[in-house]
Scaffold this motif. Structure first.
Motif, short mmCIF file in Angstrom:
data_model
loop_
_atom_site.label_atom_id
_atom_site.label_comp_id
_atom_site.label_asym_id
_atom_site.label_seq_id
_atom_site.Cartn_x
_atom_site.Cartn_y
_atom_site.Cartn_z
N GLY A 197 -7.97 -10.66 -11.91
CA GLY A 197 -9.35 -10.40 -12.29
C GLY A 197 -10.03 -9.28 -11.54
N LEU A 198 -9.25 -8.36 -10.99
CA LEU A 198 -9.83 -7.24 -10.23
C LEU A 198 -10.22 -6.14 -11.19
CD1 LEU A 198 -7.19 -7.23 -7.34
CD2 LEU A 198 -9.34 -8.50 -7.48
N ARG A 199 -11.51 -5.85 -11.28
CA ARG A 199 -12.01 -4.92 -12.29
C ARG A 199 -12.51 -3.61 -11.71
NH1 ARG A 199 -10.58 -5.12 -17.06
NH2 ARG A 199 -12.57 -4.59 -17.98
N SER A 200 -12.43 -3.46 -10.38
CA SER A 200 -12.94 -2.23 -9.77
C SER A 200 -12.22 -1.98 -8.45
CB SER A 200 -14.44 -2.34 -9.52
OG SER A 200 -14.70 -3.29 -8.50
N GLY A 201 -12.40 -0.77 -7.92
CA GLY A 201 -11.84 -0.44 -6.63
C GLY A 201 -12.35 -1.35 -5.52
N PRO A 202 -13.66 -1.59 -5.42
CA PRO A 202 -14.16 -2.50 -4.38
C PRO A 202 -13.60 -3.91 -4.51
CG PRO A 202 -15.94 -1.11 -5.19
CD PRO A 202 -14.77 -0.83 -6.08
N ASP A 203 -13.44 -4.40 -5.75
CA ASP A 203 -12.82 -5.72 -5.94
C ASP A 203 -11.42 -5.74 -5.32
OD1 ASP A 203 -14.98 -6.66 -7.35
OD2 ASP A 203 -14.05 -6.49 -9.33
N ALA A 204 -10.66 -4.69 -5.60
CA ALA A 204 -9.28 -4.62 -5.11
C ALA A 204 -9.25 -4.51 -3.59
CB ALA A 204 -8.56 -3.43 -5.74
N ALA A 205 -10.14 -3.71 -3.01
CA ALA A 205 -10.17 -3.55 -1.56
C ALA A 205 -10.48 -4.88 -0.88
CB ALA A 205 -11.21 -2.50 -1.18
N ALA A 206 -11.44 -5.62 -1.44
CA ALA A 206 -11.78 -6.92 -0.87
C ALA A 206 -10.61 -7.90 -0.98
CB ALA A 206 -13.02 -7.49 -1.57
N ALA A 207 -9.88 -7.83 -2.09
CA ALA A 207 -8.73 -8.71 -2.28
C ALA A 207 -7.65 -8.42 -1.25
CB ALA A 207 -8.19 -8.55 -3.70
N VAL A 208 -7.39 -7.15 -0.99
CA VAL A 208 -6.38 -6.77 -0.01
C VAL A 208 -6.77 -7.26 1.38
CG1 VAL A 208 -5.28 -4.83 1.18
CG2 VAL A 208 -5.57 -4.77 -1.29
N THR A 209 -8.02 -7.07 1.74
CA THR A 209 -8.49 -7.51 3.04
C THR A 209 -8.28 -9.01 3.21
OG1 THR A 209 -10.15 -5.75 3.09
CG2 THR A 209 -10.49 -7.61 4.58
N GLY A 210 -8.56 -9.76 2.16
CA GLY A 210 -8.37 -11.21 2.21
C GLY A 210 -6.91 -11.60 2.33
N ILE A 211 -6.05 -10.95 1.57
CA ILE A 211 -4.62 -11.26 1.60
C ILE A 211 -4.01 -10.94 2.96
CG2 ILE A 211 -2.38 -10.51 0.69
CD1 ILE A 211 -3.66 -10.34 -2.06
N LEU A 212 -4.41 -9.82 3.54
CA LEU A 212 -3.83 -9.40 4.81
C LEU A 212 -4.27 -10.29 5.98
CD1 LEU A 212 -4.00 -5.51 4.55
CD2 LEU A 212 -2.04 -7.01 4.18
N SER A 213 -5.32 -11.06 5.77
CA SER A 213 -5.76 -11.96 6.83
C SER A 213 -5.06 -13.32 6.76
CB SER A 213 -7.28 -12.17 6.75
OG SER A 213 -7.63 -12.84 5.54
N ALA A 214 -4.19 -13.50 5.78
CA ALA A 214 -3.45 -14.76 5.64
C ALA A 214 -2.45 -14.92 6.78
CB ALA A 214 -2.72 -14.78 4.30
N PRO A 215 -2.05 -16.17 7.09
CA PRO A 215 -1.09 -16.39 8.17
C PRO A 215 0.21 -15.64 7.98
CG PRO A 215 -2.13 -18.45 7.51
CD PRO A 215 -2.56 -17.42 6.53
N GLU A 216 0.67 -15.52 6.73
CA GLU A 216 1.89 -14.79 6.44
C GLU A 216 1.57 -13.66 5.46
OE1 GLU A 216 5.68 -17.03 5.97
OE2 GLU A 216 4.33 -18.76 5.86
N PRO A 217 1.04 -12.56 5.92
CA PRO A 217 0.65 -11.49 5.00
C PRO A 217 1.88 -10.83 4.39
CG PRO A 217 0.46 -10.76 7.27
CD PRO A 217 0.76 -12.22 7.33
N PRO A 218 1.71 -10.19 3.26
CA PRO A 218 2.85 -9.52 2.61
C PRO A 218 3.25 -8.26 3.35
CG PRO A 218 0.82 -9.07 1.42
CD PRO A 218 0.47 -10.09 2.47
N THR A 219 4.49 -7.85 3.13
CA THR A 219 4.96 -6.57 3.68
C THR A 219 4.98 -5.49 2.60
OG1 THR A 219 7.28 -7.12 3.22
CG2 THR A 219 6.38 -7.77 5.36
#
Length: 331
Positions: A216-238
């Motif tokens: 459901g990411l419809r804009s650049g800011p949406d995507a940036a916020a999603a990445v920030t959230g994912i990278l803060s997870a205990p096991e972030p993606p590589t």
């Protein structure tokens, strides 16, 4: 037209022939008519011509895309407009914003203006409302995605195969934690891309983790916020995969340089970033040109069965998708 005829000293029929580009009018006569047209500010009334001859084409087509600001959709529209110009037609362009109600409104506005045909990037949902439009003789070509329930010409790419290969590419470079960042899953082409992502992971024996997936990411800011959230997870993606160029631009604004990345759709400056961005490239100009040629073929009498044309894609490796992961050979 009578005023132009009187000014030029010719008959009304001669004015009509000049306005319609008849090459049989003597050059001197045509020149006098053209001078009179400019002097009097005469302009042909196409609406009146259509009322006079119901069987005559309006020489306009409607084109509906998700959003005209999307570079991919803008390139499709520009290509379609070039083809329309070759056929003496103009293009009316509207944005659906991926909203079915808005799509219906734009279709209604275009058909009220008696467009000869439509090129449509369908939104998610039922398109049965178009059946009466087709029954009235309006021609339709779908582009980028199919419209379920409508048997019409369609121009697409093989989204599943393209993304499947891209995710396998990341796996081959040592990645097992691969994040997915996508547009609305209800969009058919986006859903195909997500299903390909899951299939490639399963093929590699990797369990999909919802914690590193965002829809459901419809804009650049949406995507940036999603990445920030994912990278803060205990096991972030590589590694990360983005389902389109708009999402990709938002991702790249915040993505650390050590994380591998692949985007669906090429975009301006992708090859100039550091590292340069690995992309699944499709050709929007070829897609728009093909769709427009199909539409005008129908308008000029092609009655062959509807067909789906699958355009090629290419995985362009530039560096970001080749950053090695923790399971790369030799590490």
């Amino acid at each position: 037209m009578k005023d132009v005829a009187a000014e030029a000293g010719v008959g009304v029929m001669t004015v009509s022939r000049v306005v319609n580009g008849d090459p049989g009018v003597a050059p001197g006569t045509a020149a006098r008519v053209e001078i009179a047209i400019r002097k009097l500010g005469y302009q042909r009334d196409d609406v009146a011509r259509q009322l006079r001859r119901a069987d005559q084409l309006s020489q306009t087509i409607g084109l509906m895309v998700d959003h005209v600001s999307d570079p991919f959709m803008a390139a499709i529209a520009s290509a379609a407009e070039d083809v329309a110009r070759q056929h003496g037609s103009v293009v009316l362009i509207g944005s659906t914003r991926d909203d079915l109600r808005r799509e219906r409104e734009v279709v209604a506005a275009f058909t009220a203006r008696r467009v000869d045909g439509l090129i449509l990037a369908p939104v998610a949902g039922s398109h049965r409302f178009l059946r009466p439009v087709l029954a009235q003789g309006t021609k339709l070509v779908c582009v980028d995605r199919a419209a379920p329930g409508l048997d019409v010409d369609t121009v697409v790419v093989d989204n599943f195969d393209a993304v499947h290969n891209a995710v396998r590419h990341l796996v081959a470079h040592g990645h097992r934690r691969i994040g997915y960042l996508g547009d609305k899953q209800e969009i058919r082409s986006v859903d195909e891309r997500y299903r390909a992502y899951l299939a490639a992971l399963a093929e590699a024996g990797i369990d999909a983790d919802p914690a590193i997936v965002r829809h459901g990411l419809r804009s650049g800011p949406d995507a940036a916020a999603a990445v920030t959230g994912i990278l803060s997870a205990p096991e972030p993606p590589t590694a990360m995969f983005a389902s389109n160029d708009i999402v990709a631009i938002g991702v790249l604004a915040v993505l650390p340089a050590h994380i591998a990345f692949v985007s669906f759709d090429d975009f301006t400056l992708a090859e100039r970033l550091t590292p340069a961005v690995t992309v699944i490239a499709q050709d929007p100009v070829a897609i728009g040109t093909t769709a427009a040629h199909l539409l005008f073929a129908r308008l000029h009498g092609d009655s062959s069965p509807p067909r789906t044309i699958v355009m090629p894609t290419e995985l362009i490796t530039r560096g970001s998708g080749e950053i090695p992961g923790p399971y790369a050979h030799g590490r």
